[in-house]
Enzyme design. Structure first.
Site, PDB file in Angstrom:
ATOM      1  CE  LYS A  67      37.325  32.290  42.948  1.00  0.00           C
ATOM      2  NZ  LYS A  67      36.683  30.946  42.853  1.00  0.00           N
ATOM      3  CB  THR A  70      34.370  30.453  36.196  1.00  0.00           C
ATOM      4  OG1 THR A  70      35.542  31.253  36.256  1.00  0.00           O
ATOM      5  CG2 THR A  70      34.546  29.302  35.238  1.00  0.00           C
ATOM      6  CG  HIS A 130      40.591  28.742  34.877  1.00  0.00           C
ATOM      7  ND1 HIS A 130      39.493  29.554  34.809  1.00  0.00           N
ATOM      8  CD2 HIS A 130      40.502  28.091  36.075  1.00  0.00           C
ATOM      9  CE1 HIS A 130      38.772  29.403  35.912  1.00  0.00           C
ATOM     10  NE2 HIS A 130      39.353  28.523  36.684  1.00  0.00           N
TER      11      HIS A 130
HETATM   12  P1  A3P Z   1      33.731  37.242  45.127  1.00  0.00           P
HETATM   13  O1  A3P Z   1      34.834  36.446  45.762  1.00  0.00           O
HETATM   14  O2  A3P Z   1      34.137  38.645  44.833  1.00  0.00           O
HETATM   15  O3  A3P Z   1      32.455  37.168  45.880  1.00  0.00           O
HETATM   16  P2  A3P Z   1      34.613  32.134  39.716  1.00  0.00           P
HETATM   17  O4  A3P Z   1      33.229  31.656  39.520  1.00  0.00           O
HETATM   18  O5  A3P Z   1      35.303  32.517  38.440  1.00  0.00           O
HETATM   19  O6  A3P Z   1      35.405  31.227  40.580  1.00  0.00           O
HETATM   20  O7  A3P Z   1      34.483  33.529  40.471  1.00  0.00           O
HETATM   21  C1  A3P Z   1      33.984  33.571  41.776  1.00  0.00           C
HETATM   22  C2  A3P Z   1      33.449  34.962  42.033  1.00  0.00           C
HETATM   23  O8  A3P Z   1      32.176  35.094  41.400  1.00  0.00           O
HETATM   24  C3  A3P Z   1      33.207  35.182  43.512  1.00  0.00           C
HETATM   25  O9  A3P Z   1      33.401  36.583  43.700  1.00  0.00           O
HETATM   26  C4  A3P Z   1      31.765  34.761  43.644  1.00  0.00           C
HETATM   27  O10 A3P Z   1      31.115  35.255  44.787  1.00  0.00           O
HETATM   28  C5  A3P Z   1      31.168  35.326  42.372  1.00  0.00           C
HETATM   29  N1  A3P Z   1      29.934  34.635  41.968  1.00  0.00           N
HETATM   30  C6  A3P Z   1      29.680  33.304  42.025  1.00  0.00           C
HETATM   31  N2  A3P Z   1      28.438  33.052  41.572  1.00  0.00           N
HETATM   32  C7  A3P Z   1      27.899  34.238  41.236  1.00  0.00           C
HETATM   33  C8  A3P Z   1      26.620  34.627  40.706  1.00  0.00           C
HETATM   34  N3  A3P Z   1      25.682  33.734  40.471  1.00  0.00           N
HETATM   35  N4  A3P Z   1      26.411  35.937  40.471  1.00  0.00           N
HETATM   36  C9  A3P Z   1      27.371  36.859  40.709  1.00  0.00           C
HETATM   37  N5  A3P Z   1      28.591  36.553  41.216  1.00  0.00           N
HETATM   38  C10 A3P Z   1      28.856  35.252  41.468  1.00  0.00           C
END
Ligand code: A3P
Length: 319
Positions: A67, A70, A130
């Site tokens: 989160k 990634t 991770h």
């Molecule tokens: P939020 O839950 O705060 O919205 P990961 O990809 O490591 O699993 O993290 C997920 C987080 O990155 C989520 O945050 C998600 O909404 C955000 N996210 C996913 N794709 C994104 C993008 N293209 N640009 C910016 N944030 C993104």
């Protein structure tokens, strides 16, 4: 061969039983290995990949705490590295979730296999994990391959993870813990791949030691200025943009393709699933900086701030 693979499995099983365990946020067990809390279901894949994964000098390894950005980093790196293979309008990102295009070592590649076939993947191969720096497969640390790490304000990472867990309640009878309880565990470092500060410091120190090997990024910086970071990633992986590409607006096109709004609204990300049970849509929630204020009290924020300051003291890393 079969019997040595079985013996390896038995050894891992035996080791697992000697280690401390704790219930995770979603009631699934975590195991403490090398002072890191790993999901038990990933223990074998992680240790197997540690032993068997052979990194090549041209590989690109994307590393994160869950989160922390990634999905975004995968979309960006895949698009940058493959911009001469697929046009933006025919990008595989339009039909596949970024986690399909850039597989995790532990959730995907080594999930069910000890020696997966990785030879035929087009170069540069892009993988993700991770895993904290200190337990990466030796070949990743020792080869010429590049590592890109992205991290995020711990409060936003926590809130994002909590919602992700609620979205993906996997076991019917899993009792999700209350936010307060989960927050307390988070502050104690008990979260998948935690403690978060050790995770960040591991990659931060590796970056300081060898900045050509480890690129250290922050989610908030990418939100603030995506173009300069797309250039930075491209240079880091040895695929810099030519003046002509820049003039043609290639950086803006990649930025738009990988934007939260664009990816979130693609059919594949609205309806598909990752590793069978995780909704692709749950990787795209809000995509904002500072959403923690809507979920955490000022006292909670203060606690994390103090903790982070103490842990990062003298490291040069600030959040
Ligand atoms: P939020 O839950 O705060 O919205 P990961 O990809 O490591 O699993 O993290 C997920 C987080 O990155 C989520 O945050 C998600 O909404 C955000 N996210 C996913 N794709 C994104 C993008 N293209 N640009 C910016 N944030 C993104």
């Amino acid at each position: 061969n079969c019997s040595s693979a079985d013996a390896e499995k038995d050894d891992l099983q035996e080791l697992l039983h000697t280690l401390e365990q704790h219930k995770s946020w979603d009631s699934r067990p975590l195991v403490r290995y090398e002072r890191i809390w790993l999901p038990v279901m990933l223990f074998r894949p992680i240790l197997t990949s540690q032993k068997h994964f052979k990194a090549e000098g041209t590989d690109i390894i994307l590393t994160t705490m869950p989160k922390s950005g990634t999905t975004w980093l995968k979309a960006l790196t895949f698009s940058i590295a493959n911009r001469n293979v697929f046009s933006i309008h025919q990008s595989p990102l339009l039909s596949y979730n970024p986690h399909t295009l850039v597989p995790f070592l532990e959730y995907t590649i080594y999930r069910d296999q000890d020696n997966p076939e990785l030879e035929n993947i087009p170069r540069p191969r892009i993988f993700s994990t991770h895993m904290p720096f200190k337990i990466l497969p030796d070949s990743i640390r020792e080869s010429e391959c590049r590592i890109i790490y992205i991290c995020r304000n711990p409060l936003d990472q926590f809130v994002s993870h909590y919602h992700f867990m609620l979205q993906n309640k996997i076991e019917k009878d899993a009792i999700p813990l209350e936010l307060d309880e989960v927050f307390d565990m988070f502050c104690q470092g008990i979260q998948p791949f935690g403690p978060f500060w050790d995770h960040m410091l591991g990659y931060w120190n590796a970056h300081l030691k060898n900045p050509q090997k480890v690129l250290f990024l922050k989610y908030e910086d990418l939100k603030q200025d995506i173009s300069s970071h797309i250039k930075k990633i491209a240079e880091f992986i040895g695929f810099p943009f030519s003046a002509e590409e820049e003039n043609q607006g290639m950086i803006e096109q990649i930025s738009r393709l990988c934007s939260f709004e664009n990816l979130k609204n693609l059919e594949v990300n609205k309806s598909g699933y990752f590793i069978g049970s995780i909704k692709n849509s749950s990787f795209f929630r809000k995509g904002e900086v500072g959403d923690w204020v809507n979920h955490l009290t000022p006292a909670m924020a203060e606690r994390v701030k103090n903790l982070t300051e103490t842990k990062f003291q003298g490291s040069g890393l600030v959040f």
